[in-house]
Motif scaffolding. Structure first.
Motif, mmCIF file in Angstrom:
data_model
loop_
_atom_site.group_PDB
_atom_site.id
_atom_site.type_symbol
_atom_site.label_atom_id
_atom_site.label_comp_id
_atom_site.label_asym_id
_atom_site.label_seq_id
_atom_site.Cartn_x
_atom_site.Cartn_y
_atom_site.Cartn_z
ATOM 1 N N SER A 119 0.808 -1.286 -0.197
ATOM 2 C CA SER A 119 -0.012 0.037 -0.016
ATOM 3 C C SER A 119 0.904 1.256 0.008
ATOM 4 O O SER A 119 0.622 2.023 -0.652
ATOM 5 C CB SER A 119 -0.960 0.111 1.095
ATOM 6 N N TRP A 148 -5.417 -0.371 2.226
ATOM 7 C CA TRP A 148 -4.964 0.134 3.216
ATOM 8 C C TRP A 148 -3.985 -0.432 4.085
ATOM 9 O O TRP A 148 -4.213 -1.456 4.081
ATOM 10 C CB TRP A 148 -6.373 0.696 4.099
ATOM 11 N N PHE A 152 -1.157 0.922 10.137
ATOM 12 C CA PHE A 152 -1.226 2.395 10.034
ATOM 13 C C PHE A 152 -0.473 3.110 10.665
ATOM 14 O O PHE A 152 -0.724 3.123 12.041
ATOM 15 C CB PHE A 152 -2.947 2.289 9.806
ATOM 16 N N TYR A 157 -1.448 8.640 6.446
ATOM 17 C CA TYR A 157 -2.327 9.469 6.165
ATOM 18 C C TYR A 157 -2.154 10.429 5.273
ATOM 19 O O TYR A 157 -3.050 10.770 4.172
ATOM 20 C CB TYR A 157 -3.257 9.760 7.360
ATOM 21 N N ILE A 184 -12.604 2.216 4.605
ATOM 22 C CA ILE A 184 -11.766 2.743 3.821
ATOM 23 C C ILE A 184 -12.370 3.600 2.845
ATOM 24 O O ILE A 184 -11.868 4.949 2.635
ATOM 25 C CB ILE A 184 -10.884 1.769 3.110
ATOM 26 N N GLN A 187 -12.670 7.072 4.196
ATOM 27 C CA GLN A 187 -11.436 7.892 4.322
ATOM 28 C C GLN A 187 -10.900 8.316 3.069
ATOM 29 O O GLN A 187 -10.478 9.349 2.993
ATOM 30 C CB GLN A 187 -10.380 6.889 5.039
ATOM 31 N N TYR A 188 -11.181 7.661 1.835
ATOM 32 C CA TYR A 188 -10.896 8.181 0.467
ATOM 33 C C TYR A 188 -11.834 9.556 0.464
ATOM 34 O O TYR A 188 -11.334 10.529 -0.180
ATOM 35 C CB TYR A 188 -11.315 7.224 -0.459
#
Length: 286
Positions: A119, A148, A152, A157, A184, A187-188
């Motif tokens: 990713s 993703w 993380f 981010y 996810i 979040q996009y």
């Protein structure tokens, strides 16, 4: 980049001692720094502290203003970039520049055993492509699961924001619609990856699909997963519902983001890129 890294923690040289102090408190005068070095239990003269500060200023590690010292922001940025490169090397994330050099000779295949590494590499690849293309072009994706990193971090981010901050007209089809896919997708939206989400992002769970396709300009990424990797991903995406679950699984309980078998074929292919874009456009019209 040959950037010296300060020893933060147990006390080392006078240089490390000064940088440790200035990383916690700033700006400070020579006298104040000397006092704190002495309090730390290190036997050192005032002249030695002053001499080291002069050296640090000449090396552009520390800056002096109005008789007081602080660490230079540019040096901190250099350290951050150095550590990012080091992190990528230890996570076995390939160099994007090297991949583009190899692409001049033909297609390149990169193997990953970590979803996070894949990713982050892809994010770096999209950022590099965006920064080196003339007119910004939207990215097209046909993904079995939304991408993703499992491990993380806040810096990730920022990468996702940088991927799309010049052209939000991306278009992505996600085949699965598991809880993690839906999170996810949100979040996009937050990073403005799509100018019109209802026309740019779509779930089509009824379609059978096992590989991932991403296109940006004439750059084509074809990603294939082993059967075991697909099974493992399906289990993760059904179980994880957001960042809290990720943190609990991969940081609190030290879950492993490895054991995947992922092959990404990368090529510059205008004809194939056009065909994939047309296929994705048709999926939005069906």
């Amino acid at each position: 980049m040959n950037v010296p890294i300060p020893f933060i923690g147990p006390r080392g040289s006078v240089r490390d001692e000064i940088l440790s102090i200035l990383s916690e408190e700033f700006p400070l005068s020579t006298k104040e720094i000397f006092s704190r070095v002495k309090k730390g239990g290190k036997e050192v003269s005032y002249q030695a502290v002053h001499k080291t500060l002069v050296q640090l200023v000449s090396q552009k590690v520390v800056e002096k203003k109005d008789g007081q010292y602080r660490i230079q922001k540019e040096w901190i940025t250099g350290i951050r970039d150095h550590l990012t490169i080091l992190e990528h090397q230890y996570q076995e994330i390939p160099s994007v520049r090297k991949v583009f050099e190899e692409l001049k000779k033909g297609e390149v295949t990169v193997h990953f055993t970590s979803l996070t590494a894949m990713s982050i590499f892809t994010a770096d690849l999209m950022i590099y492509t965006r920064e080196h293309e003339g007119k910004p072009t939207p990215a097209y994706g046909l993904l079995r699961h939304a991408w993703w990193p499992l491990k993380f971090e806040p810096s990730h981010y920022i990468k996702f924001q940088r991927m799309d901050d010049r052209n939000p007209d991306n278009r992505v089809v996600i085949i699965q619609k598991d809880p993690f896919d839906k999170w996810i997708a949100k979040q996009y939206m937050i990073v403005n990856a799509f100018s019109q989400p209802e026309r740019r992002l779509r779930f089509i769970p009824e379609v059978e699909w096992t590989e991932d396709l991403i296109v940006k300009g004439n750059l084509v990424l074809q990603t294939q997963y082993s059967p075991d990797s697909i099974k493992k991903l399906d289990e993760i995406y059904k179980k994880v519902r957001g960042l809290t679950d990720l943190f609990d699984a991969y940081f609190v309980h030290k879950g492993k983001d490895d054991g995947f078998e992922i092959d990404m074929k990368i090529q510059i292919n205008p004809t194939l890129a056009k065909l994939i874009r047309e296929k994705i456009d048709r999926m939005f019209m069906e």
